[in-house]
Write a protein that holds these residues in place. Structure first.
Motif, PDB file in Angstrom:
ATOM      1  N   ALA A 113       0.844  -1.201   0.000  1.00 51.20           N
ATOM      2  CA  ALA A 113       0.000   0.000   0.000  1.00 51.20           C
ATOM      3  C   ALA A 113       0.871   1.240   0.000  1.00 51.20           C
ATOM      4  O   ALA A 113       1.926   1.280   0.639  1.00 51.20           O
ATOM      5  CB  ALA A 113      -0.916  -0.007   1.224  1.00 51.20           C
ATOM      6  N   GLN A 114       0.398   2.269  -0.698  1.00 49.60           N
ATOM      7  CA  GLN A 114       1.153   3.505  -0.787  1.00 49.60           C
ATOM      8  C   GLN A 114       0.224   4.713  -0.686  1.00 49.60           C
ATOM      9  O   GLN A 114      -0.977   4.615  -0.940  1.00 49.60           O
ATOM     10  CB  GLN A 114       1.890   3.595  -2.129  1.00 49.60           C
ATOM     11  CG  GLN A 114       2.843   2.483  -2.443  1.00 49.60           C
ATOM     12  CD  GLN A 114       3.506   2.709  -3.787  1.00 49.60           C
ATOM     13  OE1 GLN A 114       4.264   3.651  -3.971  1.00 49.60           O
ATOM     14  NE2 GLN A 114       3.195   1.849  -4.739  1.00 49.60           N
ATOM     15  N   GLY A 115       0.814   5.844  -0.345  1.00 48.21           N
ATOM     16  CA  GLY A 115       0.142   7.125  -0.448  1.00 48.21           C
ATOM     17  C   GLY A 115      -1.206   7.179   0.249  1.00 48.21           C
ATOM     18  O   GLY A 115      -1.355   6.780   1.403  1.00 48.21           O
ATOM     19  N   ALA A 132      -4.237  -0.629  -8.354  1.00 51.84           N
ATOM     20  CA  ALA A 132      -4.601   0.265  -9.463  1.00 51.84           C
ATOM     21  C   ALA A 132      -4.428   1.727  -9.065  1.00 51.84           C
ATOM     22  O   ALA A 132      -4.008   2.557  -9.876  1.00 51.84           O
ATOM     23  CB  ALA A 132      -6.039  -0.001  -9.901  1.00 51.84           C
ATOM     24  N   VAL A 133      -4.735   2.045  -7.805  1.00 49.47           N
ATOM     25  CA  VAL A 133      -4.613   3.416  -7.312  1.00 49.47           C
ATOM     26  C   VAL A 133      -3.154   3.795  -7.122  1.00 49.47           C
ATOM     27  O   VAL A 133      -2.733   4.930  -7.394  1.00 49.47           O
ATOM     28  CB  VAL A 133      -5.393   3.578  -5.988  1.00 49.47           C
ATOM     29  CG1 VAL A 133      -5.034   4.884  -5.297  1.00 49.47           C
ATOM     30  CG2 VAL A 133      -6.893   3.532  -6.248  1.00 49.47           C
ATOM     31  N   GLY A 134      -2.339   2.842  -6.630  1.00 43.09           N
ATOM     32  CA  GLY A 134      -0.933   3.131  -6.359  1.00 43.09           C
ATOM     33  C   GLY A 134      -0.792   4.198  -5.287  1.00 43.09           C
ATOM     34  O   GLY A 134      -1.479   4.168  -4.267  1.00 43.09           O
ATOM     35  N   ALA A 135       0.073   5.159  -5.528  1.00 42.21           N
ATOM     36  CA  ALA A 135       0.305   6.241  -4.561  1.00 42.21           C
ATOM     37  C   ALA A 135      -0.570   7.453  -4.840  1.00 42.21           C
ATOM     38  O   ALA A 135      -0.491   8.457  -4.122  1.00 42.21           O
ATOM     39  CB  ALA A 135       1.774   6.648  -4.576  1.00 42.21           C
ATOM     40  N   ASN A 136      -1.423   7.371  -5.870  1.00 39.20           N
ATOM     41  CA  ASN A 136      -2.247   8.513  -6.254  1.00 39.20           C
ATOM     42  C   ASN A 136      -3.433   8.687  -5.315  1.00 39.20           C
ATOM     43  O   ASN A 136      -3.866   7.749  -4.641  1.00 39.20           O
ATOM     44  CB  ASN A 136      -2.750   8.339  -7.688  1.00 39.20           C
ATOM     45  CG  ASN A 136      -1.627   8.258  -8.696  1.00 39.20           C
ATOM     46  OD1 ASN A 136      -0.659   9.010  -8.612  1.00 39.20           O
ATOM     47  ND2 ASN A 136      -1.738   7.335  -9.642  1.00 39.20           N
ATOM     48  N   GLU A 137      -3.971   9.883  -5.292  1.00 37.39           N
ATOM     49  CA  GLU A 137      -5.170  10.141  -4.495  1.00 37.39           C
ATOM     50  C   GLU A 137      -6.384   9.640  -5.266  1.00 37.39           C
ATOM     51  O   GLU A 137      -6.658  10.101  -6.373  1.00 37.39           O
ATOM     52  CB  GLU A 137      -5.316  11.623  -4.189  1.00 37.39           C
ATOM     53  CG  GLU A 137      -6.514  11.929  -3.320  1.00 37.39           C
ATOM     54  CD  GLU A 137      -6.572  13.379  -2.849  1.00 37.39           C
ATOM     55  OE1 GLU A 137      -7.498  13.708  -2.096  1.00 37.39           O
ATOM     56  OE2 GLU A 137      -5.686  14.164  -3.242  1.00 37.39           O
TER      57      GLU A 137
END
Length: 291
Positions: free
Chosen positions: A37-39, A99-104
């Motif tokens: 998990a990120q961001g 799919a979201v990655g570190a993005n909001e």
């Protein structure tokens, strides 16, 4: 001084209120590693888990609180399970998280559901409310007022590292519960204390989050008794036996179809990402027990 994760539970000595503060930074960084998990996704996992811990602290019996926040958008839901002993696990569906990655993510709050289980895993309480916000603190305070008629003040915040979004700089929160006989003057004073609380980021240090400062700020002029201090930690009760037991809920025809493929199954726990190999013999044993 190196700070460690803690849950501190306190009550007013002469004033009828309950106060809980939590630092869950290291615990959620470890859970985040399980999920890659990120961001913002890691931030959401941490904040949902702190809300679950506040609820499980109020259990009057050994058990578990499962808190699920649902959204419409790039993430559909977050689930956190915790116990009064500070054990916690959390998950976001893995495909959505990656799919979201570190993005909001784009999120629209939908609902908050709370399930309380006793030590035997039996449901003793279940409630659902419309989620007013993406803010877990606001959601929890709304749930408590609507479903349990508890007046509370809640602050929950996690912040991920801008350089390395796979790590949280801090994940902390507070919970103040007004007992029914708390006087209006005290309620007003506590509201002022909360409104003038320093920002969480200002209580974070290079050594870690200063939970003692948060506690001191929140107690204001009131004397408090520390009821219990707990070291939270990640924990998942999954096992191959539990995984096989879950498969045993499938219809016999479905199990036979899986057997016909002649391949072992790999089942991954949604919470701790542990992989279990379920063999054809395991499937055959489930079917044989039904005969």
């Amino acid at each position: 001084m190196n700070f460690k994760d803690r849950i501190i539970r306190a009550t007013g000595k002469k004033t009828p209120f309950r106060l809980i503060v939590v630092d869950l930074t290291a615990t959620m960084n470890e859970i985040g590693k399980y999920h890659n998990a990120q961001g913002f996704a890691l931030k959401l996992l941490a904040e949902n888990s702190i809300a679950s811990i506040f609820l499980s602290a109020g259990l009057k019996f050994p058990g578990t609180v499962s808190l699920t926040t649902r959204f419409s958008g790039e993430i559909t839901h977050i689930q956190s399970d915790s116990t009064p002993q500070g054990l916690v696990r959390a998950m976001i569906p893995q495909p959505e998280l990656q799919a979201v990655g570190a993005n909001e993510p784009a999120l629209l709050p939908q609902s908050v559901s709370v399930i309380k289980l006793n030590e035997l895993g039996k449901r003793v309480h279940e409630s659902i409310i419309e989620a007013p916000s993406v803010s877990m603190g606001q959601n929890l305070a709304t749930y408590l007022l609507q479903s349990e008629q508890i007046r509370s003040a809640v602050g929950i915040e996690a912040a991920f590292n801008k350089v390395d979004p796979s790590k949280l700089d801090y994940a902390a929160g507070f919970y103040i519960e007004a007992f029914p006989d708390l006087e209006d003057k005290d309620i007003n004073l506590i509201e002022v204390i909360v409104q003038n609380l320093p920002k969480f980021k200002d209580m974070n240090t290079p050594e870690g989050f200063n939970l003692d400062e948060l506690l001191d700020q929140l107690r204001g002029p009131y004397d408090i008794d520390i009821v219990k201090e707990i070291d939270p930690k990640p924990f998942c009760p999954c096992s191959k036996e539990r995984t096989v037991a879950t498969l045993a809920t499938l219809k016999t025809a479905d199990l036979e179809d899986l057997m016909k493929e002649g391949k072992d199954l790999e089942v991954v726990c949604d919470f701790c990402r542990t992989k279990y190999q379920i063999t054809v013999e395991d499937l055959k044993s489930i079917i044989d027990e039904r005969k």
